[in-house]
Design a protein around this motif. Structure first.
Motif, PDB file in Angstrom:
ATOM      1  N   ILE A  45      17.649   0.455   6.085  1.00  0.00           N
ATOM      2  CA  ILE A  45      16.562  -0.469   5.750  1.00  0.00           C
ATOM      3  C   ILE A  45      15.404   0.288   5.115  1.00  0.00           C
ATOM      4  N   TYR A  46      15.075   1.429   5.704  1.00  0.00           N
ATOM      5  CA  TYR A  46      13.969   2.238   5.175  1.00  0.00           C
ATOM      6  C   TYR A  46      14.267   2.712   3.754  1.00  0.00           C
ATOM      7  N   ILE A  47      15.472   3.196   3.544  1.00  0.00           N
ATOM      8  CA  ILE A  47      15.819   3.777   2.249  1.00  0.00           C
ATOM      9  C   ILE A  47      15.798   2.736   1.128  1.00  0.00           C
ATOM     10  N   VAL A  48      16.361   1.539   1.378  1.00  0.00           N
ATOM     11  CA  VAL A  48      16.541   0.564   0.287  1.00  0.00           C
ATOM     12  C   VAL A  48      15.342  -0.356   0.086  1.00  0.00           C
ATOM     13  N   HIS A  49      14.444  -0.446   1.068  1.00  0.00           N
ATOM     14  CA  HIS A  49      13.422  -1.500   1.002  1.00  0.00           C
ATOM     15  C   HIS A  49      12.484  -1.357  -0.184  1.00  0.00           C
ATOM     16  N   TYR A  50      12.285  -0.118  -0.664  1.00  0.00           N
ATOM     17  CA  TYR A  50      11.300   0.069  -1.732  1.00  0.00           C
ATOM     18  C   TYR A  50      11.767  -0.539  -3.052  1.00  0.00           C
ATOM     19  N   PHE A  51      13.068  -0.723  -3.201  1.00  0.00           N
ATOM     20  CA  PHE A  51      13.589  -1.417  -4.384  1.00  0.00           C
ATOM     21  C   PHE A  51      13.146  -2.877  -4.412  1.00  0.00           C
ATOM     22  N   LEU A  52      12.796  -3.426  -3.259  1.00  0.00           N
ATOM     23  CA  LEU A  52      12.532  -4.858  -3.134  1.00  0.00           C
ATOM     24  C   LEU A  52      11.056  -5.215  -3.184  1.00  0.00           C
ATOM     25  N   VAL A  53      10.179  -4.218  -3.031  1.00  0.00           N
ATOM     26  CA  VAL A  53       8.736  -4.504  -2.933  1.00  0.00           C
ATOM     27  C   VAL A  53       8.217  -5.191  -4.195  1.00  0.00           C
ATOM     28  N   GLY A  54       8.489  -4.604  -5.368  1.00  0.00           N
ATOM     29  CA  GLY A  54       7.997  -5.178  -6.628  1.00  0.00           C
ATOM     30  C   GLY A  54       8.493  -6.589  -6.883  1.00  0.00           C
ATOM     31  N   PRO A  55       9.816  -6.810  -6.808  1.00  0.00           N
ATOM     32  CA  PRO A  55      10.326  -8.169  -7.055  1.00  0.00           C
ATOM     33  C   PRO A  55       9.749  -9.211  -6.100  1.00  0.00           C
ATOM     34  N   PHE A  56       9.612  -8.876  -4.817  1.00  0.00           N
ATOM     35  CA  PHE A  56       9.073  -9.862  -3.872  1.00  0.00           C
ATOM     36  C   PHE A  56       7.580 -10.093  -4.097  1.00  0.00           C
ATOM     37  N   PHE A  57       6.879  -9.075  -4.582  1.00  0.00           N
ATOM     38  CA  PHE A  57       5.472  -9.287  -4.915  1.00  0.00           C
ATOM     39  C   PHE A  57       5.347 -10.240  -6.099  1.00  0.00           C
ATOM     40  N   LEU A  58       6.224 -10.073  -7.093  1.00  0.00           N
ATOM     41  CA  LEU A  58       6.200 -10.974  -8.253  1.00  0.00           C
ATOM     42  C   LEU A  58       6.524 -12.404  -7.859  1.00  0.00           C
ATOM     43  N   TRP A  59       7.346 -12.560  -6.833  1.00  0.00           N
ATOM     44  CA  TRP A  59       7.733 -13.891  -6.380  1.00  0.00           C
ATOM     45  C   TRP A  59       6.680 -14.511  -5.478  1.00  0.00           C
ATOM     46  N   ILE A  60       6.174 -13.742  -4.524  1.00  0.00           N
ATOM     47  CA  ILE A  60       5.250 -14.293  -3.521  1.00  0.00           C
ATOM     48  C   ILE A  60       3.802 -14.197  -3.957  1.00  0.00           C
ATOM     49  N   GLY A  61       3.456 -13.135  -4.725  1.00  0.00           N
ATOM     50  CA  GLY A  61       2.063 -12.955  -5.143  1.00  0.00           C
ATOM     51  C   GLY A  61       1.474 -14.154  -5.857  1.00  0.00           C
ATOM     52  N   PRO A  62       2.167 -14.704  -6.854  1.00  0.00           N
ATOM     53  CA  PRO A  62       1.605 -15.862  -7.569  1.00  0.00           C
ATOM     54  C   PRO A  62       1.859 -17.194  -6.860  1.00  0.00           C
ATOM     55  N   SER A  63       2.426 -17.182  -5.666  1.00  0.00           N
ATOM     56  CA  SER A  63       2.819 -18.423  -4.993  1.00  0.00           C
ATOM     57  C   SER A  63       1.610 -19.144  -4.407  1.00  0.00           C
ATOM     58  N   PHE A  64       1.894 -20.260  -3.745  1.00  0.00           N
ATOM     59  CA  PHE A  64       0.837 -21.074  -3.138  1.00  0.00           C
ATOM     60  C   PHE A  64       0.328 -20.472  -1.833  1.00  0.00           C
ATOM     61  N   LEU A  65       0.988 -19.436  -1.331  1.00  0.00           N
ATOM     62  CA  LEU A  65       0.598 -18.859  -0.048  1.00  0.00           C
ATOM     63  C   LEU A  65      -0.803 -18.252  -0.128  1.00  0.00           C
ATOM     64  N   PRO A  66      -1.629 -18.461   0.885  1.00  0.00           N
ATOM     65  CA  PRO A  66      -2.928 -17.773   0.930  1.00  0.00           C
ATOM     66  C   PRO A  66      -2.719 -16.259   0.949  1.00  0.00           C
ATOM     67  N   ILE A  67      -3.635 -15.528   0.353  1.00  0.00           N
ATOM     68  CA  ILE A  67      -3.494 -14.077   0.245  1.00  0.00           C
ATOM     69  C   ILE A  67      -3.254 -13.408   1.607  1.00  0.00           C
ATOM     70  N   PRO A  68      -3.950 -13.803   2.688  1.00  0.00           N
ATOM     71  CA  PRO A  68      -3.704 -13.147   3.981  1.00  0.00           C
ATOM     72  C   PRO A  68      -2.268 -13.273   4.488  1.00  0.00           C
ATOM     73  N   LEU A  69      -1.553 -14.308   4.033  1.00  0.00           N
ATOM     74  CA  LEU A  69      -0.178 -14.520   4.497  1.00  0.00           C
ATOM     75  C   LEU A  69       0.862 -13.863   3.596  1.00  0.00           C
ATOM     76  N   GLN A  70       0.442 -13.376   2.441  1.00  0.00           N
ATOM     77  CA  GLN A  70       1.410 -12.853   1.484  1.00  0.00           C
ATOM     78  C   GLN A  70       2.079 -11.572   1.970  1.00  0.00           C
ATOM     79  N   VAL A  71       1.303 -10.673   2.575  1.00  0.00           N
ATOM     80  CA  VAL A  71       1.886  -9.416   3.060  1.00  0.00           C
ATOM     81  C   VAL A  71       2.893  -9.667   4.178  1.00  0.00           C
ATOM     82  N   PRO A  72       2.546 -10.452   5.229  1.00  0.00           N
ATOM     83  CA  PRO A  72       3.565 -10.738   6.252  1.00  0.00           C
ATOM     84  C   PRO A  72       4.804 -11.416   5.676  1.00  0.00           C
ATOM     85  N   ALA A  73       4.612 -12.351   4.743  1.00  0.00           N
ATOM     86  CA  ALA A  73       5.754 -13.044   4.150  1.00  0.00           C
ATOM     87  C   ALA A  73       6.625 -12.076   3.363  1.00  0.00           C
ATOM     88  N   MET A  74       6.000 -11.210   2.570  1.00  0.00           N
ATOM     89  CA  MET A  74       6.753 -10.214   1.805  1.00  0.00           C
ATOM     90  C   MET A  74       7.499  -9.272   2.739  1.00  0.00           C
TER      91      MET A  74
END
Length: 382
Positions: free
Chosen positions: A325-354
Motif C-alpha cells: 500500500i505504501y509503495i503504490v499509493h503515490y501513483f494515485l495521489v495526483g489522479p484522485f486530487f484531479l477527481w476530488i479537488g474540483p468536486s462539490f466536496l468542501p475543502i476540509p473533507l477533500q483530504v479525508p476523502a482522497m
C-alpha cells in the motif's frame, strides 16, 4: 525460535499510520499546485492536516522497534529476511515511477500528465527516455520527486542494517539504561530549533563541535530515528495507567505537540522570505513536538481492544499488505486530487476523502497481487 504473538492493537496503529502517510501526500497538491496555492483555504487546510499527520513515519519506526528489538536471529538470517523483502520491491517500483514519464510519451500523451500525477515535477516534465534513465541510474544513491515517498525506504534499509548491532545493547540494558538513552535522545530533538534560533544569537553556524569539517557533533550518536526504535521497544507493555488517565495524558501531549507544529509551520508558510528548510523545520520528524504527538498516539491506541473476528482478520490483511500500500499509493495521489479537488466536496473533507479512496484502491491492488501471485508477491509488493 518461539513465534511472536500477534498484537492486534499494533495493527490498529499501522492502519492509522498508513492513512496518515497517505493523508500527508494528499496535501502536496494543496500548496504545490499553482492553481491551489492562490486559494488561502487550501493552504490553511494543508497546514492543519500536515501538522495533524506528522506522527505517521515515527509510528512506523516505533512499531519496528517494538517487533524486532532485540534481534534474535543471526546477522545473515535477519538481513536476508528483512532487507531482501523490501529491497526488490523498492527497486522495481522506483524504476516504474521513474519510467512513467517515458511511458506517457510512448502512449502519445501530453507531458502535462506527468505533473498531474506527480505535483513536484510541475514545470520540469520530460518524456525523454534519457531523463528517465538518468533517474533510474540514481536509484542506488537517491530518490526522485516522482517517487517522493521512497525516501523512507533508504531510512528503513539503514535501520535494518543497524539493528542487529544496536540489539546487543538493548538485550543487556536495564529499563533505567533505556530511559537514560531516551532522555539524551530527547535533548537531541531540540537541535533543529537550537540551530535555527539559538546559534544565530551568538553569531555562529554550528553547535556542539560541528564544523565545516565535522558533521558529527556531541548529540549525533544519540540522534535520529533510532530513538523511536528504542521508544517503541520501551513502550511495548505501556505504562500502568487507566483508560481515563491514558486519554487525558495522551490528549494533553498531542495538543501541545500539535500546537507547536501547526503554529510554527503556519508562521513559516505566511512568511514570503521563508526557505524550504524554514518551511520544514516544524515538520521535522525528529523534533520534540512530533515526538510527543507520536508517543501520545501510540499510548492511546495501546488501549484499543478489538473483539470482532472479522475486524481482526481485516486488520491482519492490512498489515500483510501495508508495505505494498505504501509503495503504490503515490501513483494515485495526483489522479484522485484531479477527481476530488474540483468536486462539490468542501475543502476540509477533500483530504479525508482522497486518503480513504487511495487507501482502498492501493489495498485492493496489493491484495489482488497477493491472491494472483501467492508468496511470490513479496518480491514485488513486499
Amino acid at each position: 525460535m518461539k513465534e511472536q504473538k500477534h498484537i492486534v492493537w499494533l495493527d490498529v496503529i499501522r492502519l492509522l499510520a498508513i492513512l496518515m502517510v497517505i493523508g500527508v501526500h494528499c496535501i502536496d497538491p494543496f500548496y504545490i499546485s499553482p492553481a491551489m496555492r492562490g486559494i488561502p483555504e487550501y493552504t490553511t487546510w494543508a497546514a492543519i492536516y500536515g501538522s495533524l499527520f506528522r506522527p505517521s513515519v515515527p509510528l512506523f519506526t516505533m512499531m519496528t522497534g517494538l517487533l524486532l528489538l532485540p534481534v534474535k536471529q543471526p546477522l545473515g538470517t535477519f538481513y536476508k529476511k528483512r532487507i531482501y523483502r523490501i529491497l526488490f520491491p523498492c527497486i522495481i517500483w522506483s524504476i516504474l515511477y521513474n519510467l512513467f514519464p517515458w511511458f506517457t510519451g510512448i502512449l502519445g500523451l501530453d507531458k502535462s500528465i506527468i505533473g498531474d500525477f506527480f505535483c513536484y515535477t510541475q514545470g520540469s516534465e520530460s518524456q525523454a527516455f534519457s531523463d528517465s534513465l538518468k533517474d533510474v541510474t540514481m536509484i542506488p544513491f537517491q530518490f526522485s520527486f516522482k517517487e517522493n515517498h521512497m525516501w523512507y525506504m533508504y531510512l528503513l534499509l539503514g535501520i535494518y542494517l543497524y539493528m542487529p548491532f544496536f540489539s546487543a545493547w538493548i538485550e543487556k540494558a536495564t529499563a533505567k539504561d533505556k530511559r537514560i538513552y531516551l532522555g539524551i535522545w530527547s535533548v537531541s530533538l531540540f537541535l533543529p530549533y537550537m540551530i535555527a534560533y539559538i546559534a544565530p544569537i551568538f553569531g555562529i553556524n554550528y553547535l556542539y563541535g560541528e564544523a565545516t569539517w565535522n558533521a558529527y557533533g556531541l548529540f549525533y550518536y544519540f540522534a535520529g530515528f533510532n530513538g523511536y526504535l528504542v521508544l517503541g521497544h520501551y513502550l511495548k507493555q505501556g505504562p500502568n495507567w487507566s483508560l481515563s488517565q491514558t486519554i487525558y495524558i495522551s490528549a494533553a501531549l498531542f495538543a501541545l505537540g500539535y500546537y507547536v507544529t501547526y503554529t510554527g509551520f503556519s508562521a513559516a508558510a505566511a512568511d514570503s522570505t521563508s526557505t524550504e528548510m524554514d518551511m520544514e523545520l516544524f515538520f521535522t520528524f525528529c523534533s520534540p513536538n512530533v515526538a510527543i504527538m507520536t508517543a501520545a498516539v501510540f499510548l492511546l491506541l495501546q488501549k484499543v481492544q478489538v473483539r470482532s473476528e472479522f475486524a481482526i482478520k481485516m486488520l491482519s490483511n492490512i498489515t500483510k499488505c501495508g508495505f505494498g500500500i505504501y509503495i503504490v499509493h503515490y501513483f494515485l495521489v495526483g489522479p484522485f486530487f484531479l477527481w476530488i479537488g474540483p468536486s462539490f466536496l468542501p475543502i476540509p473533507l477533500q483530504v479525508p476523502a482522497m486518503a480513504i479512496c487511495i487507501f482502498l484502491v492501493a489495498w485492493g491492488f496489493t491484495a489482488f497481487m497477493y491472491k494472483v501471485l501467492g508468496k511470490k508477491a513479496i518480491y514485488i509488493m513486499g
